[in-house]
Design a protein around this motif. Structure first.
Motif, mmCIF file in Angstrom:
data_model
loop_
_atom_site.group_PDB
_atom_site.id
_atom_site.type_symbol
_atom_site.label_atom_id
_atom_site.label_comp_id
_atom_site.label_asym_id
_atom_site.label_seq_id
_atom_site.Cartn_x
_atom_site.Cartn_y
_atom_site.Cartn_z
ATOM 1 N N ASP A 128 27.058 -8.570 -32.136
ATOM 2 C CA ASP A 128 27.370 -8.934 -30.763
ATOM 3 C C ASP A 128 28.689 -9.694 -30.745
ATOM 4 O O ASP A 128 29.213 -10.075 -31.791
ATOM 5 N N GLY A 129 29.237 -9.897 -29.574
ATOM 6 C CA GLY A 129 30.502 -10.601 -29.432
ATOM 7 C C GLY A 129 31.375 -9.909 -28.405
ATOM 8 O O GLY A 129 31.101 -8.783 -27.973
ATOM 9 N N GLU A 130 32.432 -10.584 -28.015
ATOM 10 C CA GLU A 130 33.265 -10.080 -26.923
ATOM 11 C C GLU A 130 33.970 -8.766 -27.258
ATOM 12 O O GLU A 130 34.374 -8.025 -26.362
ATOM 13 N N LEU A 131 34.102 -8.437 -28.555
ATOM 14 C CA LEU A 131 34.773 -7.200 -28.956
ATOM 15 C C LEU A 131 33.785 -6.072 -29.257
ATOM 16 O O LEU A 131 34.204 -4.975 -29.646
ATOM 17 N N PHE A 132 32.489 -6.341 -29.087
ATOM 18 C CA PHE A 132 31.467 -5.383 -29.504
ATOM 19 C C PHE A 132 31.632 -4.027 -28.825
ATOM 20 O O PHE A 132 31.794 -2.995 -29.482
ATOM 21 N N LYS A 133 31.567 -4.000 -27.507
ATOM 22 C CA LYS A 133 31.607 -2.734 -26.782
ATOM 23 C C LYS A 133 32.925 -2.000 -26.979
ATOM 24 O O LYS A 133 32.952 -0.780 -27.200
ATOM 25 N N GLU A 134 34.017 -2.733 -26.916
ATOM 26 C CA GLU A 134 35.345 -2.118 -27.054
ATOM 27 C C GLU A 134 35.535 -1.499 -28.435
ATOM 28 O O GLU A 134 35.997 -0.364 -28.572
ATOM 29 N N THR A 135 35.133 -2.249 -29.472
ATOM 30 C CA THR A 135 35.334 -1.790 -30.845
ATOM 31 C C THR A 135 34.514 -0.543 -31.164
ATOM 32 O O THR A 135 34.991 0.387 -31.814
ATOM 33 N N LEU A 136 33.279 -0.519 -30.694
ATOM 34 C CA LEU A 136 32.358 0.565 -31.060
ATOM 35 C C LEU A 136 32.375 1.753 -30.112
ATOM 36 O O LEU A 136 31.670 2.734 -30.326
ATOM 37 N N LYS A 137 33.173 1.691 -29.081
ATOM 38 C CA LYS A 137 33.236 2.770 -28.088
ATOM 39 C C LYS A 137 33.468 4.144 -28.717
ATOM 40 O O LYS A 137 32.820 5.133 -28.330
ATOM 41 N N PRO A 138 34.355 4.271 -29.724
ATOM 42 C CA PRO A 138 34.602 5.597 -30.323
ATOM 43 C C PRO A 138 33.394 6.193 -31.053
ATOM 44 O O PRO A 138 33.362 7.400 -31.313
ATOM 45 N N LEU A 139 32.412 5.342 -31.382
ATOM 46 C CA LEU A 139 31.263 5.831 -32.154
ATOM 47 C C LEU A 139 30.082 6.250 -31.288
ATOM 48 O O LEU A 139 29.127 6.846 -31.788
ATOM 49 N N ARG A 140 30.140 5.936 -30.023
ATOM 50 C CA ARG A 140 29.023 6.278 -29.153
ATOM 51 C C ARG A 140 28.996 7.795 -28.910
ATOM 52 O O ARG A 140 30.022 8.409 -28.715
ATOM 53 N N GLY A 141 27.823 8.356 -28.976
ATOM 54 C CA GLY A 141 27.692 9.797 -28.793
ATOM 55 C C GLY A 141 27.281 10.516 -30.056
ATOM 56 O O GLY A 141 26.748 11.624 -29.996
ATOM 57 N N PHE A 142 27.499 9.878 -31.219
ATOM 58 C CA PHE A 142 27.055 10.469 -32.480
ATOM 59 C C PHE A 142 25.542 10.265 -32.621
ATOM 60 O O PHE A 142 25.045 9.138 -32.508
ATOM 61 N N LYS A 143 24.813 11.333 -32.883
ATOM 62 C CA LYS A 143 23.358 11.255 -32.955
ATOM 63 C C LYS A 143 22.865 10.508 -34.191
ATOM 64 O O LYS A 143 21.730 10.028 -34.199
ATOM 65 N N ASN A 144 23.699 10.420 -35.214
ATOM 66 C CA ASN A 144 23.269 9.754 -36.447
ATOM 67 C C ASN A 144 23.778 8.314 -36.546
ATOM 68 O O ASN A 144 23.770 7.713 -37.620
ATOM 69 N N ILE A 145 24.254 7.769 -35.433
ATOM 70 C CA ILE A 145 24.720 6.379 -35.406
ATOM 71 C C ILE A 145 23.914 5.607 -34.359
ATOM 72 O O ILE A 145 23.952 5.924 -33.170
ATOM 73 N N THR A 146 23.180 4.620 -34.799
ATOM 74 C CA THR A 146 22.408 3.759 -33.907
ATOM 75 C C THR A 146 23.150 2.442 -33.725
ATOM 76 O O THR A 146 23.513 1.789 -34.711
ATOM 77 N N ILE A 147 23.388 2.064 -32.494
ATOM 78 C CA ILE A 147 24.118 0.829 -32.192
ATOM 79 C C ILE A 147 23.208 -0.099 -31.395
ATOM 80 O O ILE A 147 22.658 0.280 -30.362
ATOM 81 N N GLN A 148 23.047 -1.318 -31.889
ATOM 82 C CA GLN A 148 22.190 -2.307 -31.222
ATOM 83 C C GLN A 148 22.990 -3.583 -30.998
ATOM 84 O O GLN A 148 23.462 -4.197 -31.955
ATOM 85 N N GLN A 149 23.135 -3.970 -29.738
ATOM 86 C CA GLN A 149 23.895 -5.177 -29.412
ATOM 87 C C GLN A 149 22.957 -6.373 -29.366
ATOM 88 O O GLN A 149 22.359 -6.695 -28.351
ATOM 89 N N LYS A 150 22.842 -7.058 -30.488
ATOM 90 C CA LYS A 150 21.976 -8.236 -30.576
ATOM 91 C C LYS A 150 22.203 -8.906 -31.927
ATOM 92 O O LYS A 150 22.855 -8.362 -32.815
ATOM 93 N N PHE A 151 21.709 -10.115 -32.073
ATOM 94 C CA PHE A 151 21.668 -10.779 -33.362
ATOM 95 C C PHE A 151 20.236 -10.748 -33.865
ATOM 96 O O PHE A 151 19.282 -10.790 -33.078
ATOM 97 N N LEU A 152 20.061 -10.687 -35.178
ATOM 98 C CA LEU A 152 18.748 -10.538 -35.782
ATOM 99 C C LEU A 152 18.201 -11.859 -36.300
ATOM 100 O O LEU A 152 18.947 -12.763 -36.660
ATOM 101 N N GLN A 153 16.872 -11.942 -36.351
ATOM 102 C CA GLN A 153 16.214 -13.062 -36.997
ATOM 103 C C GLN A 153 16.189 -12.796 -38.498
ATOM 104 O O GLN A 153 16.354 -11.664 -38.957
ATOM 105 N N GLN A 154 15.988 -13.860 -39.271
ATOM 106 C CA GLN A 154 16.033 -13.730 -40.725
ATOM 107 C C GLN A 154 15.042 -12.692 -41.243
ATOM 108 O O GLN A 154 15.351 -11.890 -42.117
ATOM 109 N N GLY A 155 13.831 -12.671 -40.704
ATOM 110 C CA GLY A 155 12.828 -11.723 -41.162
ATOM 111 C C GLY A 155 13.229 -10.284 -40.882
ATOM 112 O O GLY A 155 12.944 -9.379 -41.681
ATOM 113 N N GLU A 156 13.890 -10.062 -39.756
ATOM 114 C CA GLU A 156 14.346 -8.716 -39.400
ATOM 115 C C GLU A 156 15.422 -8.235 -40.367
ATOM 116 O O GLU A 156 15.455 -7.056 -40.744
ATOM 117 N N ILE A 157 16.315 -9.145 -40.759
ATOM 118 C CA ILE A 157 17.385 -8.785 -41.693
ATOM 119 C C ILE A 157 16.805 -8.358 -43.038
ATOM 120 O O ILE A 157 17.191 -7.339 -43.611
#
Length: 259
Positions: A43-72
């Protein structure tokens, strides 16, 4: 093959997220690209802008969030490659060999953004305020450098101390390398695996990092290279600084452990 890319902030270009995007786009032209699977989290102010070129690829999952330690930890078991580019300038990192002279510089530096609470700058403030009640506090010297919308508010309690220098700005790589030679401890608390580049640069220069035992940090800092305290434990941060002050041989052992 599964690629786990980025459990990291998208708040600064130093994290080199754009390089990962360019690398993935280059791979997208290969015949085997469809056999790869990418997971991008952050996440962060550059998230959407930076990852825009990758949206649309079926084999790329993008999640805008921060994870908890257990999730990592869970994701680490599911993926085989961690794509983690950086703009860390290894050529700009050098060690001050004079530090082995036995003179321990009780100087504490902290270079951080003050935009997200995940950077835990408030824990640094609480730790320093706890130390200010100690008899030896005047023998410590602090340098705090950074910027962000929380900068002035967070550091307000520290203004007025003669042994604390506060500079509201971001540093160039050469400036960071120079300051590394002047300081002995890198105070780097966190609520997630953030500021890894800054911490590792400081360690490479011979500073002793003090940080929190959260996320993947224990994989990069151990009892031979720095000091770890539990999550949210600002008193632990203060005790770690006090310990290094009172145990110069241990300080030098940890400093040498970062060679």
């Amino acid at each position: 093959m599964r690629f786990l890319y980025s459990i990291r902030p998208f708040a600064s270009k130093k994290y080199a997220n754009d390089l990962s995007v360019k690398a993935i786009l280059a791979l997208s032209k290969k015949d085997f690209f469809k056999e790869l699977e990418f997971l991008i989290i952050g996440d962060g102010e550059l998230f959407k802008e930076t990852l825009k070129p990758l949206r649309g690829f079926k084999n790329i999952t993008i999640q805008q969030k921060f994870l908890q330690q257990g999730e990592i930890a869970k994701l680490h078991k599911e993926y085989g490659i961690f794509l983690n580019p950086t703009r860390m300038d290894s050529q700009g990192v050098s060690r001050d060999e004079a530090s082995s002279s036995g003179l321990v510089p009780i100087t504490i530096a902290s270079f951080k953004e003050n935009k997200y609470k995940t950077y835990a700058n408030d824990l640094s403030v609480k730790a320093i305020l706890a130390l200010s009640k100690k008899d030896f506090f005047k023998e410590l010297e602090f340098l705090i450098i950074g910027d962000g919308e929380l900068f002035k508010e967070t550091l307000k309690p520290l203004r007025g101390f003669k042994n604390i220098t506060i500079q509201q700005k971001f540093l160039q790589q050469g400036e960071i390398a120079k300051l590394h030679k002047e300081y002995g401890i890198f105070l780097n608390p966190t609520r997630m695996d953030s500021q890894g580049v800054s911490r590792d640069e400081a360690s490479s220069s011979g500073l002793v990092p003090i940080t929190n035992k959260v996320a993947a940090i224990p994989e990069f800092v151990d009892e031979n290279s720095g000091m770890l305290v539990e999550a949210e434990d600002y008193m632990g941060l203060a005790h770690a600084i006090e310990f290094l002050y009172k145990n110069p041989k241990e300080f030098l052992r940890l400093k040498d452990g970062n060679e």
